[in-house]
Design a protein around this motif. Structure first.
Motif, PDB file in Angstrom:
ATOM      1  N   LYS A 174      -9.831 -74.368   5.964  1.00  0.00           N
ATOM      2  CA  LYS A 174     -10.046 -74.001   7.348  1.00  0.00           C
ATOM      3  C   LYS A 174      -9.360 -74.850   8.521  1.00  0.00           C
ATOM      4  CE  LYS A 174     -13.636 -70.856   7.755  1.00  0.00           C
ATOM      5  NZ  LYS A 174     -15.042 -70.651   7.819  1.00  0.00           N
ATOM      6  N   ARG A 181      -2.045 -66.069  16.723  1.00  0.00           N
ATOM      7  CA  ARG A 181      -3.013 -64.777  16.363  1.00  0.00           C
ATOM      8  C   ARG A 181      -4.313 -65.244  15.915  1.00  0.00           C
ATOM      9  NH1 ARG A 181      -3.983 -59.834  16.591  1.00  0.00           N
ATOM     10  NH2 ARG A 181      -4.781 -58.940  14.726  1.00  0.00           N
ATOM     11  N   VAL A 185      -7.969 -64.633  17.775  1.00  0.00           N
ATOM     12  CA  VAL A 185      -9.142 -63.926  17.153  1.00  0.00           C
ATOM     13  C   VAL A 185     -10.377 -64.931  17.310  1.00  0.00           C
ATOM     14  CG1 VAL A 185     -10.016 -63.442  14.923  1.00  0.00           C
ATOM     15  CG2 VAL A 185      -7.687 -62.864  15.289  1.00  0.00           C
ATOM     16  N   ARG A 188     -11.400 -64.232  20.757  1.00  0.00           N
ATOM     17  CA  ARG A 188     -12.343 -63.048  21.215  1.00  0.00           C
ATOM     18  C   ARG A 188     -13.691 -63.139  21.026  1.00  0.00           C
ATOM     19  NH1 ARG A 188     -10.007 -58.664  17.129  1.00  0.00           N
ATOM     20  NH2 ARG A 188      -7.916 -58.888  17.636  1.00  0.00           N
TER      21      ARG A 188
ATOM     22  N   GLU B 164      -9.240 -60.827  10.427  1.00  0.00           N
ATOM     23  CA  GLU B 164      -9.353 -60.751  11.699  1.00  0.00           C
ATOM     24  C   GLU B 164     -10.729 -61.292  12.285  1.00  0.00           C
ATOM     25  OE1 GLU B 164      -7.762 -57.750  14.086  1.00  0.00           O
ATOM     26  OE2 GLU B 164      -5.981 -58.017  12.927  1.00  0.00           O
ATOM     27  N   LYS B 165     -11.560 -61.156  11.803  1.00  0.00           N
ATOM     28  CA  LYS B 165     -13.058 -61.498  12.113  1.00  0.00           C
ATOM     29  C   LYS B 165     -13.768 -62.101  10.976  1.00  0.00           C
ATOM     30  CE  LYS B 165     -13.907 -58.450  15.873  1.00  0.00           C
ATOM     31  NZ  LYS B 165     -13.579 -56.934  15.521  1.00  0.00           N
ATOM     32  N   ARG B 221       6.948 -66.412  11.976  1.00  0.00           N
ATOM     33  CA  ARG B 221       5.661 -65.873  12.322  1.00  0.00           C
ATOM     34  C   ARG B 221       5.176 -64.622  11.680  1.00  0.00           C
ATOM     35  NH1 ARG B 221       5.652 -64.834  18.743  1.00  0.00           N
ATOM     36  NH2 ARG B 221       3.657 -63.801  17.887  1.00  0.00           N
TER      37      ARG B 221
END
Lengths: 408, 272
Positions: A174, A181, A185, A188, B164-165, B221
């Protein structure tokens, strides 16, 4: 006892619960590990580890726990023997080295190898090199690139130990990469939803309720849509020591400034440290007094500072210490930082500099004023959590000796 | 029941590790959480597990607005209201207005099924937590009618996520996890062969050379993926392009590279 493996995993900061451990035991009882170490490696990883960023830690724990497995060591010895007897690799040696090497017969050499192997596995937990490069080892002397004897390179049938040894999940940890991106995230999470503005959205539950009360005649109820209420002020350090981080800073800016992300987003620039003014542009043309910034901002806005917090102590602690400052500042930079930190209910400092370099520098002092996170996926997530929910600030070493120096 | 139930299908090549993970999940009767780069066949996995085991597949494609309860059942109040006003059917029977969602159907089925919960990370952060009990106990209750649905046989649940989460720990604890690694050259050759069985070895080699070269481009990317490679080879063959003879630039680059910056970057490197 296998349960030690559980603690080895937990020691490597893998949050393996009893729930998962029981599942693993159940799986072992069912024979799902195929009665082999390889099978066990894959089984344990599938059951206990739920995130690719933790694969590397798992590999390390696995290595540490199973370091004494004989079979692999023997297979390895054979590989190394083959390597030793390969004349091509001896070509690069000096006469002296070759003599020294010949002085050791193969058995002796193998003994030494095994011994060295064991020592190395015990000493460090899972580097890629089995044999050191130092000038004292007969093995390192050969001048062969250490990667040449990296395990798992050639031939099929890699064992779990070799796979673990390879540590190919390292780059997924991590604490490394961050692209727009990923930042997107992470940001968010920085939201507090609330209903503001005009009634635009049909409220179905309320409509049903009202319609029932109205004896079945439709009664439509509207409500305002949910929007993010968070307002963000981003203060960015540019130039000088921040140049190597320019790319990362611009990614953060791109993600944060995305339209509609926050109820309000403002960004300002400074160089090295904040004094009386910050600037609306990176070219330092449009001045904004910090006092004005403070008075025009609500306490509930979130202040995010991006900077390496590295500077000469005088720039931070002394009046008139500003590096590019034409009219010398009467109030030291640290005081301005304090005022900013005191005004906002929640503020966070993101530092692109790795935290292992923070000690003994001005970073420590600033970290005592602003809660500071390293700008990594983990750090950003921590900062976002703090900005939204509050809670514990990251621990900072006590920089009292520094503060004494400057402010008494 | 033997452990080695799933071993890929003719049209889906699974690595040993993936097969192992699927079999562990099936044996432990726990959901299998699959992650990996887009285009590595996460969604296809469920289809092929279903095909290999000869079980029906139920799909639940999660969107950002999906609620956990919708997967179990939806009480169609509007239809009932409509019926009550315009007098169609028996309004008193609420069960008529209960529609089971994919998870509900999987649990109510009288035989074993494979349930795909696709892209679970697209939904709200709390979404996975709302499913904990249902996935654990494999049962749920329809509050409106009081009916209790209990699975006869635990369905095989395959969950995909694009990372994504972060998923909640409590949810993760109940899953078996596998990360689908991007296939290496050998595996990729086999995968391409499945889709283009009559492709010449030389052509395949050249294509893979270019493809892995592209993927190795630093700072890209969005790196091209398996499905894009297959599309690209398809385009090459339809157009009859011989990769060995094409000088300068990659034909049909648009099938592999999808952003302007990347096209520019690849162009620059090709010139250098």
């Amino acid at each position: 006892m296998l349960v030690d493996f559980l603690f080895e995993l937990r020691r490597h900061k893998l949050k393996v619960s009893t729930h998962e451990w029981q599942a693993l035991m159940e799986a072992l009882a069912l024979g799902l590990h195929d009665s082999s170490l390889d099978g066990f490696y894959h089984l344990a990883r599938a059951v206990c580890v739920k995130d690719i960023t933790e694969y590397d830690a798992f590999d390390q724990a696995f290595l540490a726990y199973f370091k004494d497995v004989k079979a692999d060591a023997l297979a390895l010895t054979r590989e190394l023997e083959a390597w030793l007897t390969d004349p091509r690799l001896l070509a690069g040696l000096t006469d002296e080295q070759r003599r020294a090497l010949q002085a050791l017969d193969l058995d002796k050499l193998r003994q030494l190898f095994e011994q060295r192997l064991r020592e190395q596995k015990e000493r460090h937990d899972g580097g890629n090199r089995w044999i050191g490069t130092g000038g004292t080892s007969p093995f390192g002397n050969s001048g062969v690139n250490p990667s040449g004897i990296r395990v798992g390179g050639s031939g099929g049938g890699r064992s779990a130990m070799q796979v673990a040894e390879e540590r190919r999940w390292k780059e997924y940890r991590k604490d490394v990469s961050l692209d727009v991106r990923q930042i997107d995230v992470a940001l968010r999470g920085l939201r507090q939803l609330g209903r503001d503005g005009a009634d635009e959205e049909l409220d179905l539950d309320e409509t049903v309720d009202e319609t029932c009360k109205n004896a079945g005649d439709l009664e439509l109820v509207y409500r305002p849509p949910r929007r993010n209420r968070v307002k963000v002020i981003l203060l960015m350090d540019v130039g000088g020591s921040m140049d190597p981080h320019a790319e990362l800073a611009s990614r953060l800016f791109t993600a944060a400034s995305r339209a509609g992300r926050f109820a309000r987003f403002r960004s300002y620039y400074f160089h090295n440290c904040v004094y009386e003014t910050v600037y609306e542009d990176a070219a330092f043309k449009k001045k904004v007094p910090v006092a004005e910034l403070i008075s025009h901002s609500d306490r509930d806005e979130k202040l995010v500072v991006l900077g390496d917090a590295l500077m000469h102590p005088a720039e931070l602690l002394d009046p008139g210490g500003a590096i590019y400052y034409y009219a010398s500042n009467r109030t030291p930079g640290l005081e301005w930082l304090r005022r900013l930190a005191a005004h906002f209910r929640r503020a966070a400092w993101l530092n692109p500099e790795p935290d292992r370099y923070w000690g003994g520098t001005t970073v420590e002092v600033i970290a005592s004023v602003f809660p500071m996170w390293q700008l990594t996926l983990e750090g950003l997530a921590g900062a976002v959590r703090y900005l939204v929910r509050g809670g514990a600030r990251p621990a900072v070493p006590n920089p009292s000796n520094w503060v004494k120096l400057g402010l008494g | 029941m033997s452990f080695d139930q799933f071993s890929g299908t003719a049209s889906y090549i699974a690595s040993d590790e993936l097969r192992h993970a699927v079999n562990v999940a099936v044996a432990l009767a726990r959901p299998l959480l699959v992650r990996g780069e887009p285009g590595t066949g996460k969604t296809l996995l469920a289809e092929n597990v279903a095909r290999a085991l000869g079980l029906p597949l139920l799909r639940w494609h999660v969107k950002s607005t999906t609620k956990a309860k919708e997967g179990l059942y939806v009480y169609d109040t509007v239809a009932r209201l409509h019926d009550s006003r315009f007098g169609d059917g028996d309004v008193k029977d609420i069960a008529r207005y209960i529609r089971l969602g994919p998870l509900g159907l999987a649990l109510a089925a009288d035989h074993r099924v494979v349930l795909l919960i696709d892209e679970i990370d697209k939904a709200d952060l709390e979404f996975p937590n709302d499913l904990l009990l249902e996935l654990d106990a494999m049962r749920f209750r329809i509050d409106e009618t009081g009916r209790e649905v209990v699975a006869q046989e635990r369905p095989i649940v395959i969950i995909t996520s694009n990372n994504e989460k972060e998923l909640p720990d409590a949810f993760l604890r109940r899953c078996v996890f596998h990360y689908i690694e991007f296939p290496g050259r050998e595996l990729m050759q086999r995968i391409v062969r499945v889709h283009h069985p009559d492709l010449e070895d030389k052509v395949l080699d050249q294509a893979l050379e270019v493809f892995y070269g592209l993927r190795a481009t630093p700072k890209l990317r969005k790196r091209p993926t398996t499905s894009e490679l297959i599309d690209w080879i398809c385009a090459l063959r339809k157009a009859g392009v011989d990769l060995g003879r094409v000088g300068g630039g990659i034909p049909f680059l648009g099938t592999l590279i999808k952003t302007e910056q990347d096209v520019e970057l690849v162009g620059k490197r090709a010139k250098a």
